[in-house]
Design a protein around this motif. Sequence first.
Motif, PDB file in Angstrom:
ATOM      1  N   ILE A   1       0.845  -1.200   0.000  1.00 35.64           N
ATOM      2  CA  ILE A   1       0.000   0.000   0.000  1.00 35.64           C
ATOM      3  C   ILE A   1       0.874   1.241   0.000  1.00 35.64           C
ATOM      4  CG2 ILE A   1      -1.487   1.386   1.510  1.00 35.64           C
ATOM      5  CD1 ILE A   1      -3.212  -0.508   0.317  1.00 35.64           C
ATOM      6  N   GLY A   2       1.946   1.198   0.813  1.00 35.59           N
ATOM      7  CA  GLY A   2       2.849   2.340   0.899  1.00 35.59           C
ATOM      8  C   GLY A   2       3.437   2.704  -0.452  1.00 35.59           C
ATOM      9  N   ALA A   3       3.643   1.693  -1.306  1.00 34.97           N
ATOM     10  CA  ALA A   3       4.281   1.944  -2.591  1.00 34.97           C
ATOM     11  C   ALA A   3       3.387   2.729  -3.532  1.00 34.97           C
ATOM     12  CB  ALA A   3       4.679   0.624  -3.234  1.00 34.97           C
ATOM     13  N   ILE A   4       2.086   2.684  -3.315  1.00 37.01           N
ATOM     14  CA  ILE A   4       1.205   3.363  -4.268  1.00 37.01           C
ATOM     15  C   ILE A   4       0.451   4.520  -3.616  1.00 37.01           C
ATOM     16  CG2 ILE A   4       0.923   1.378  -5.801  1.00 37.01           C
ATOM     17  CD1 ILE A   4      -1.892   1.046  -4.493  1.00 37.01           C
ATOM     18  N   THR A   5       0.967   5.056  -2.496  1.00 38.53           N
ATOM     19  CA  THR A   5       0.254   6.181  -1.863  1.00 38.53           C
ATOM     20  C   THR A   5       0.035   7.368  -2.797  1.00 38.53           C
ATOM     21  OG1 THR A   5       2.363   6.617  -0.819  1.00 38.53           O
ATOM     22  CG2 THR A   5       0.595   5.806   0.597  1.00 38.53           C
ATOM     23  N   PRO A   6       1.028   7.790  -3.622  1.00 39.74           N
ATOM     24  CA  PRO A   6       0.755   8.946  -4.484  1.00 39.74           C
ATOM     25  C   PRO A   6      -0.435   8.692  -5.410  1.00 39.74           C
ATOM     26  CG  PRO A   6       3.095   8.418  -4.505  1.00 39.74           C
ATOM     27  CD  PRO A   6       2.407   7.311  -3.795  1.00 39.74           C
TER      28      PRO A   6
ATOM     29  N   LEU B   1       3.869  15.309  -2.448  1.00 40.22           N
ATOM     30  CA  LEU B   1       4.510  15.127  -1.138  1.00 40.22           C
ATOM     31  C   LEU B   1       4.729  13.647  -0.846  1.00 40.22           C
ATOM     32  CD1 LEU B   1       2.825  17.681   1.292  1.00 40.22           C
ATOM     33  CD2 LEU B   1       5.180  17.618   0.459  1.00 40.22           C
ATOM     34  N   PHE B   2       3.685  12.844  -1.107  1.00 37.59           N
ATOM     35  CA  PHE B   2       3.824  11.406  -0.895  1.00 37.59           C
ATOM     36  C   PHE B   2       4.955  10.847  -1.759  1.00 37.59           C
ATOM     37  CE2 PHE B   2      -0.654  11.386   0.711  1.00 37.59           C
ATOM     38  CZ  PHE B   2      -0.366  10.819   1.941  1.00 37.59           C
ATOM     39  N   LEU B   3       5.017  11.332  -3.003  1.00 32.11           N
ATOM     40  CA  LEU B   3       6.050  10.853  -3.915  1.00 32.11           C
ATOM     41  C   LEU B   3       7.423  11.245  -3.385  1.00 32.11           C
ATOM     42  CD1 LEU B   3       6.276   9.415  -6.626  1.00 32.11           C
ATOM     43  CD2 LEU B   3       6.414  11.636  -7.715  1.00 32.11           C
ATOM     44  N   PHE B   4       7.503  12.464  -2.830  1.00 31.18           N
ATOM     45  CA  PHE B   4       8.775  12.940  -2.290  1.00 31.18           C
ATOM     46  C   PHE B   4       9.236  12.050  -1.140  1.00 31.18           C
ATOM     47  CE2 PHE B   4      11.320  15.846   0.381  1.00 31.18           C
ATOM     48  CZ  PHE B   4      12.294  16.162  -0.550  1.00 31.18           C
ATOM     49  N   ARG B   5       8.278  11.603  -0.319  1.00 29.32           N
ATOM     50  CA  ARG B   5       8.644  10.743   0.802  1.00 29.32           C
ATOM     51  C   ARG B   5       9.191   9.396   0.326  1.00 29.32           C
ATOM     52  NH1 ARG B   5       4.080   9.850   4.899  1.00 29.32           N
ATOM     53  NH2 ARG B   5       5.594   8.272   5.472  1.00 29.32           N
ATOM     54  N   LEU B   6       8.787   8.994  -0.902  1.00 30.95           N
ATOM     55  CA  LEU B   6       9.238   7.696  -1.424  1.00 30.95           C
ATOM     56  C   LEU B   6      10.522   7.831  -2.230  1.00 30.95           C
ATOM     57  CD1 LEU B   6       5.824   6.298  -2.688  1.00 30.95           C
ATOM     58  CD2 LEU B   6       7.127   5.456  -0.745  1.00 30.95           C
TER      59      LEU B   6
ATOM     60  N   SER C   1      10.956   5.407 -12.171  1.00 26.22           N
ATOM     61  CA  SER C   1       9.519   5.676 -12.125  1.00 26.22           C
ATOM     62  C   SER C   1       9.245   6.943 -11.329  1.00 26.22           C
ATOM     63  CB  SER C   1       8.779   4.475 -11.534  1.00 26.22           C
ATOM     64  OG  SER C   1       9.062   4.337 -10.176  1.00 26.22           O
ATOM     65  N   ILE C   2      10.051   7.216 -10.289  1.00 24.12           N
ATOM     66  CA  ILE C   2       9.793   8.415  -9.488  1.00 24.12           C
ATOM     67  C   ILE C   2      10.080   9.669 -10.306  1.00 24.12           C
ATOM     68  CG2 ILE C   2      10.601   9.691  -7.463  1.00 24.12           C
ATOM     69  CD1 ILE C   2      10.855   6.893  -6.134  1.00 24.12           C
ATOM     70  N   PHE C   3      11.136   9.640 -11.113  1.00 24.40           N
ATOM     71  CA  PHE C   3      11.437  10.791 -11.973  1.00 24.40           C
ATOM     72  C   PHE C   3      10.283  11.045 -12.934  1.00 24.40           C
ATOM     73  CE2 PHE C   3      13.375  13.030 -15.515  1.00 24.40           C
ATOM     74  CZ  PHE C   3      14.197  13.935 -14.875  1.00 24.40           C
ATOM     75  N   PHE C   4       9.808   9.989 -13.574  1.00 24.90           N
ATOM     76  CA  PHE C   4       8.713  10.171 -14.524  1.00 24.90           C
ATOM     77  C   PHE C   4       7.428  10.595 -13.832  1.00 24.90           C
ATOM     78  CE2 PHE C   4      11.257   8.324 -17.869  1.00 24.90           C
ATOM     79  CZ  PHE C   4      10.778   8.988 -18.972  1.00 24.90           C
ATOM     80  N   LYS C   5       7.167  10.012 -12.648  1.00 29.63           N
ATOM     81  CA  LYS C   5       5.950  10.379 -11.936  1.00 29.63           C
ATOM     82  C   LYS C   5       5.967  11.860 -11.591  1.00 29.63           C
ATOM     83  CE  LYS C   5       5.052   5.817 -10.042  1.00 29.63           C
ATOM     84  NZ  LYS C   5       5.108   4.951  -8.866  1.00 29.63           N
TER      85      LYS C   5
END
Lengths: 480, 175
Positions: free
Chosen positions: A10-15, A52-57, A75-79
Amino acid sequence: MSQFFQIQDIGAITPELELVAFGMFLLIFDLLIPDKRKLGLIALAGIAISGLFLFRLRNTDFSAYGGVLALDPFSIFFKSIFLIAAALSIAISLKYLDIERENHGEYYALILFATMGMMFMAGAVDLVTLYIGLETMAIATYILVGFLRSNQRSNEASMKYFLLGAFSSGILLYGMSLLYGLSGSTRFVDIAEALSRRPLTDPISMMAMITLSAGMFFKVAAVPFHQWTPDAYEGAPTSITAFMSVAVKAASFAMMVRIFMVAIYPLRPQWLPIMAAVSVMTMTIGNIAAITQSNVKRMLAYSSISHAGYILIGFIAGNETGLTAVPLYLFIYTFTNLGAWAVIVALRRKDVIGEQIDDMAGLFFRHPSGAVLMLIFLLSLAGIPPTAGFIGKYYLFAAAIQTGHNTLAVIAVLNAAISIYFYFRIVVSMFMREATEKTGLVYAPGLTMTLAIATFFTLLIGVYPDPFIAMARQAVVLGF
Amino acid sequence: MLELILFYTFGTIAVVSAILVITRHNVVHSAAFLGATLFAVAGIFLTLQAEFLAGVQVIVYVGGILVLFVFVIMLIAVERSVHERQYNRQRTIALITSAILIVEIAYGLYRGRDSLILPSIVTPPAAAAAVGNSEQVGTALYTSYLLPFEIASILLLVAIVGAVVLAKKRTPAEE
């Protein structure tokens, strides 16, 4: 890793979850709030929280849901590209939709859902997840293209985009089903492993590769699968055209990187010539067709086709520089292109459509700031220093030369030269012609904010690119 | 042997009715042939021991989508469509291109026929056969494919919202 669902998944898809929640809130609030611009602000808040959620990941690197979703720097860069593009597109929509009298809560909800689909596309390392993410994005975009319901051009654009998009998805699926048939798995790594065990000329893997490439070339609007682009971009609400030309394109390229550089990487000797031919055709036809356009939206549509051709060079080079250039170029392109579209949105007033080159005549005398900003974005699109566009092109072309693709680099540079011609047709119209009308631009707060952010990053990356290059490099080095 | 006979029977029905779907002038006939195609495909799934897929094929495609088609046909003027030209001027080019494509794909499949035989898929292992096909599909959906399964619900929501947005009447305030 367990094959069953675990709580950290679940934590992986919070954003993404957060975007879905806000999308559903918007659908409900649409019934309660009469001022639709407030809904746009709620959507912006949703994107900010998702960011913000993405930043935390940001420092995580693991695969979730039994290995169908990767949470890596790539994936984080693209997101983050998708979130920025979605936020800026919503910001330029607020006033524009009022003028078009189509301001509805569903518009913002659909943008959030489309963004969620893109985020799953960038993270997917499994064919099924990738395809579901792709379709969520695509269906939301078809609807958004046709959002101006009383406008025939918008209806036609949506219909064309939908029919061709559905058809191309079918071809893509055919390739995917062949890959599954060959490997017995939908995971990219298993597919790559199965493909590397067969001879290069295996007819079935060739068929899978060709159908898969055709489907993906359609999604990024590469020649010869580009015919839908000018019509869809011209007919769509301008704010959605902006969204499509940056976010949808970036998502399709993220998918391409995962497929070409992981899943069918063993077939690289086979797809390299196809990719090179498509890249050359895309650059050349995109630029040459753009020269003859008198409608700025169509011109920028062809320009976005040619940019897809440049980005394909990164795949052809395939080394670290080339792969770094792909996300870097898309990141730069997001700001530059959104800025250019924002100026066109600002030209849309109650009675003026503001899409023809003639509508820009003498813009400098009527509204100097608008004209100067447009000049900066056009310089960046053409790749002239000190703007960000130069850095992106420099990296792509350097990658081609590093890997010995000198002819390709020469063709690309020639194309960049052609593109200067039609970008400067707009500049000439803005700075050297008599103003045909007196009315100025419509600067709504959201538009001003978008223009400010886009200009800031276009110039910042142009003069101080190091941190952004480092981020893009980290995305591809750790990701692959 | 029986399996082979069944496969060719269902296969022929599927292909012939699929051709009839696109060549009939009357859309009601097309819909009926589409139903025949879908049933035949369900039959092929049965011969592959995928009874869950066969059931879903019948319930969703025949029971749901085909019925929707028939509803839409009821709402439009069928008589006019019978007299309209069915194909545009690119028919010849389209036929030639499709013929080339079919030959290419057939040749590719023929040349690579050995690589497509996956024993585990064609004949399910004994243990799996004991559990049953429906259970296997359910397990796969809730373990390996849990995430895409959940995203699909958002996909459906988007499609519903989109249909409503595009079809609803404009309110007086918007005019």
